[in-house]
Design an enzyme around this catalytic site. Structure first.
Site, PDB file in Angstrom:
ATOM      1  N   GLU A 179       0.830  -1.210   0.000  1.00 58.51           N
ATOM      2  CA  GLU A 179       0.000   0.000   0.000  1.00 58.51           C
ATOM      3  C   GLU A 179       0.866   1.263   0.000  1.00 58.51           C
ATOM      4  OE1 GLU A 179      -4.289  -1.425   1.687  1.00 58.51           O
ATOM      5  OE2 GLU A 179      -2.944  -0.505   3.155  1.00 58.51           O
ATOM      6  N   GLU A 285      -5.991  -7.036  -1.872  1.00 56.89           N
ATOM      7  CA  GLU A 285      -6.640  -7.044  -0.561  1.00 56.89           C
ATOM      8  C   GLU A 285      -8.092  -6.610  -0.705  1.00 56.89           C
ATOM      9  OE1 GLU A 285      -4.882  -4.768   2.575  1.00 56.89           O
ATOM     10  OE2 GLU A 285      -2.816  -5.220   1.965  1.00 56.89           O
TER      11      GLU A 285
END
Length: 351
Positions: A179, A285
């Site tokens: 991320e 995710e």
């Protein structure tokens, strides 16, 4: 008159049997039949997976897992029986408690390999969590200048890959950073202040992977998969600075109220990434409130279909983040197992 009636009946019968076809006019890649069921076949190469990095720690804490019939089983086997064919495993450099270090990651990778599952390796390049709000260097790397840091990222990445190789494991995919909305290894690799540094760090990780396995595909992973402006900013910057990578990775965590709109925005963003950069896309995710399992199943079914409907096979897969977490493990409540340790109906979307 009889001929007219005959033609009318034929048209009516045909209309009953017809299905909405490959793009149903919504512009969101959805393919359904008249009952709303997904009809696009998902190829065997499509990754249907779960991040199970907490698994060994949960087992050590006494957690047990049960299939839908209530029989205790290995968690990865339960996920495989639910239709999953891949696992995602994070690796931290030197975590204080040892969990998710290289040794722990390899132990889980060996279990996945024994089940014939594919592996996505997630390099955080940190001793603990790396995400949009924090990208902390490993303690042992903090005093290094940038040239040394580049070498360290390459060598560490190569070392982890070699450890897997020595155990007979070749990851199918490897994320270089987790991320990384504003880069990684702050402050040197903070994208908003030095995109060129971030691009070099990505390329160093990429080379570390490829030096061990040319077939492992390298992912750059950004959260908020619905946010096209964020993705254009990041990947325009990486392109301008000649970063090397193979796949664009995304996270998506909607609520029960906004999942449909976020899925549509995510599809638009994914299609733009494929068109703009010529790279395939993977959803690395996802998650939703564990108490909304039926809604989560709808969300996942729709998202899997949208990813799978990207042109030319450029949607590579969907991974649920830590579905096995249950009973408020680590305070996390977006898993997909109920408080008795059984999978919820949400995971039926992968079957």
């Amino acid at each position: 008159m009889k001929r007219s009636i005959y033609i009318t009946v034929l048209i009516f019968l045909c209309s009953l049997g017809c299905k909405k076809s490959a793009n149903d006019g919504t512009g969101n890649g959805t393919t359904t039949n008249t009952g709303g069921t997904v009809v696009n076949p998902v190829p065997a190469s499509f990754a249907k997976g779960a991040d199970v990095s907490w698994l060994t720690q949960m087992e050590s804490s006494g957690y047990k897992f049960y299939n839908s019939a209530g029989t205790q089983q290995d968690c990865m086997q339960i996920l495989k029986d639910k239709g999953m064919n891949a696992v995602r495993l994070r690796v931290w450099v030197n975590p204080s408690d040892g969990w998710c270090n290289t040794t722990d990651m390899v132990a889980k990778a060996q279990r996945a390999k024994a089940l014939g599952m594919k592996i996505l390796l997630d390099f955080h390049y940190s001793d603990s969590w790396a995400d949009p709000g924090k990208q902390t260097k490993p303690a042992a790397w903090t005093s290094q200048n940038f040239a040394t840091l580049l070498t360290t990222v390459h060598d560490y990445t190569q070392s982890v890959m070699n450890t897997l190789k020595s155990n007979g494991i070749t990851p199918d995919w490897a994320q270089v950073g987790n991320e990384t909305n504003d880069g990684m290894l702050w402050e040197d690799g903070r994208a908003s202040t030095n995109m060129a540094n971030f691009a070099q760090l990505v390329s160093a990780g990429y080379q570390g992977v490829k030096d061990v396995s040319s077939t492992t595909q390298v992912i750059v992973h950004i959260s908020n998969g619905y946010d096209n402006s964020l993705f254009r900013y990041m990947f325009d910057g990486l392109k301008a600075n000649n970063a090397k990578y193979d796949i664009i990775g995304m996270s998506l965590y909607p609520t029960t109220a906004n999942w449909a709109s976020l899925n549509s925005q995510c599809y638009t963003n994914m299609a733009d990434m494929v068109s703009r950069y010529g790279k395939p896309v993977m959803i690395c995710e996802v998650g939703m409130d564990v108490t909304a399992a039926a809604t989560c199943q709808q969300f996942l079914t729709d998202l899997i279909n949208k990813v799978n409907s990207l042109p030319n096979g450029n949607g590579l897969g969907v991974f649920y983040w830590e579905p096995e977490s249950y009973n408020n493990w680590q305070g996390y409540t977006l898993g997909a197992f109920d408080n008795t340790g059984k999978p919820t109906v949400a995971l039926n979307a992968f079957n």
